[in-house]
Motif scaffolding. Sequence first.
Motif, PDB file in Angstrom:
ATOM      1  N   SER A 184       0.791  -1.226   0.000  1.00  0.00           N
ATOM      2  CA  SER A 184       0.000   0.000   0.000  1.00  0.00           C
ATOM      3  C   SER A 184       0.826   1.280   0.000  1.00  0.00           C
ATOM      4  O   SER A 184       0.324   2.336  -0.375  1.00  0.00           O
ATOM      5  CB  SER A 184      -0.947   0.023   1.206  1.00  0.00           C
ATOM      6  OG  SER A 184      -0.210   0.102   2.417  1.00  0.00           O
ATOM      7  N   ALA A 197      -2.901   6.797   1.090  1.00  0.00           N
ATOM      8  CA  ALA A 197      -3.637   7.329  -0.057  1.00  0.00           C
ATOM      9  C   ALA A 197      -3.253   6.626  -1.348  1.00  0.00           C
ATOM     10  O   ALA A 197      -4.048   6.557  -2.297  1.00  0.00           O
ATOM     11  CB  ALA A 197      -3.392   8.830  -0.174  1.00  0.00           C
ATOM     12  N   SER A 198      -2.035   6.093  -1.405  1.00  0.00           N
ATOM     13  CA  SER A 198      -1.554   5.428  -2.619  1.00  0.00           C
ATOM     14  C   SER A 198      -2.213   4.072  -2.855  1.00  0.00           C
ATOM     15  O   SER A 198      -2.099   3.495  -3.942  1.00  0.00           O
ATOM     16  CB  SER A 198      -0.033   5.242  -2.543  1.00  0.00           C
ATOM     17  OG  SER A 198       0.345   4.611  -1.328  1.00  0.00           O
ATOM     18  N   GLU A 201      -4.980   3.979  -5.791  1.00  0.00           N
ATOM     19  CA  GLU A 201      -4.418   4.112  -7.132  1.00  0.00           C
ATOM     20  C   GLU A 201      -3.678   2.849  -7.548  1.00  0.00           C
ATOM     21  O   GLU A 201      -3.798   2.391  -8.691  1.00  0.00           O
ATOM     22  CB  GLU A 201      -3.470   5.307  -7.180  1.00  0.00           C
ATOM     23  CG  GLU A 201      -2.848   5.515  -8.572  1.00  0.00           C
ATOM     24  CD  GLU A 201      -1.837   6.646  -8.597  1.00  0.00           C
ATOM     25  OE1 GLU A 201      -1.311   6.919  -9.697  1.00  0.00           O
ATOM     26  OE2 GLU A 201      -1.565   7.250  -7.536  1.00  0.00           O
ATOM     27  N   GLU A 228     -12.261  -0.032   4.245  1.00  0.00           N
ATOM     28  CA  GLU A 228     -11.861   0.902   3.195  1.00  0.00           C
ATOM     29  C   GLU A 228     -11.037   0.195   2.120  1.00  0.00           C
ATOM     30  O   GLU A 228     -11.262   0.393   0.918  1.00  0.00           O
ATOM     31  CB  GLU A 228     -11.060   2.054   3.788  1.00  0.00           C
ATOM     32  CG  GLU A 228     -10.641   3.101   2.757  1.00  0.00           C
ATOM     33  CD  GLU A 228      -9.806   4.219   3.341  1.00  0.00           C
ATOM     34  OE1 GLU A 228      -9.347   5.073   2.549  1.00  0.00           O
ATOM     35  OE2 GLU A 228      -9.597   4.245   4.569  1.00  0.00           O
TER      36      GLU A 228
END
Length: 279
Positions: A184, A197-198, A201, A228
């Motif tokens: 992650s 946050a990566s 994507e 999440e």
Amino acid sequence: MTNPTLAAGAVERHLRARRDTGRGLLMPYVTGGITPGWTDYLRAFAEAGADAIEVGLPFSDPTLDGVTIQQASETALARGASTRRILADLADLAEARDLGVPLVASTYYNLVLHDGPEAFCAALRRAGVGGLIVPDLPVHEADELTDVAAAAGIELVLLASPATPRPRLAEISRRSRGFVYAVSLMGTTGERAALAASAAELTERIRRVTDRPVLLGFGISTPDQAREAGRYADGVVVGAAVMRRVLDGAGPDDLRAFLTTLRRALGSGSEDQECDAPR
């Protein structure tokens, strides 16, 4: 009778079948040899609804692991844990009772090279292990182990990170077996306050090039983070959060309770969809 979790390709088939019901996949981690009777944790994991279990073979220099997994490895090694002893414990467990979920070993390439890839993979197979993660083995150096593992019926899982360029990501996704391990964030394993946050994507990029199951790891510690992560990936790998509890003295019943909260957060598939809100 043949153990169905040992058939060639069984890890990926097992995970695909569960994923295709809408179930969020859960793979908890335990460091082999961490406590006397450590295989009781594996039984607890399976009872809590794990879809696969990662067993770490401790190594003295775990460069990609954070403080918690490092401490777990040091503790296991100080107790006299070794690859041979851990695999013997797993073989005894397989003879006593099938867990019903596949086992995936993880370790560093030095341990693979110690006895040679052929002997190492054969030993995994005899112990009832179906998959292998070697985090310090880059894809461009994985040809030998890929071939040897496949010949032994071991599914070699490859890792992808947020920094993996597009051509290499496609190669990793194509050559990985069992699932693709999505890291992650750029860093080491360990509990974190929030999902990186990566993560979203990276999993989106992987999904563009493969339909193989994608499990997200590194930093997933709570039910909210698992929930999440399940919006992006097919499931999660949970290591440091498990091992911190073990190091703090948690027993199998405690870990069963903790993993049950993650299982509920991820959802259990078509039954959940009928009785609960959809994933």
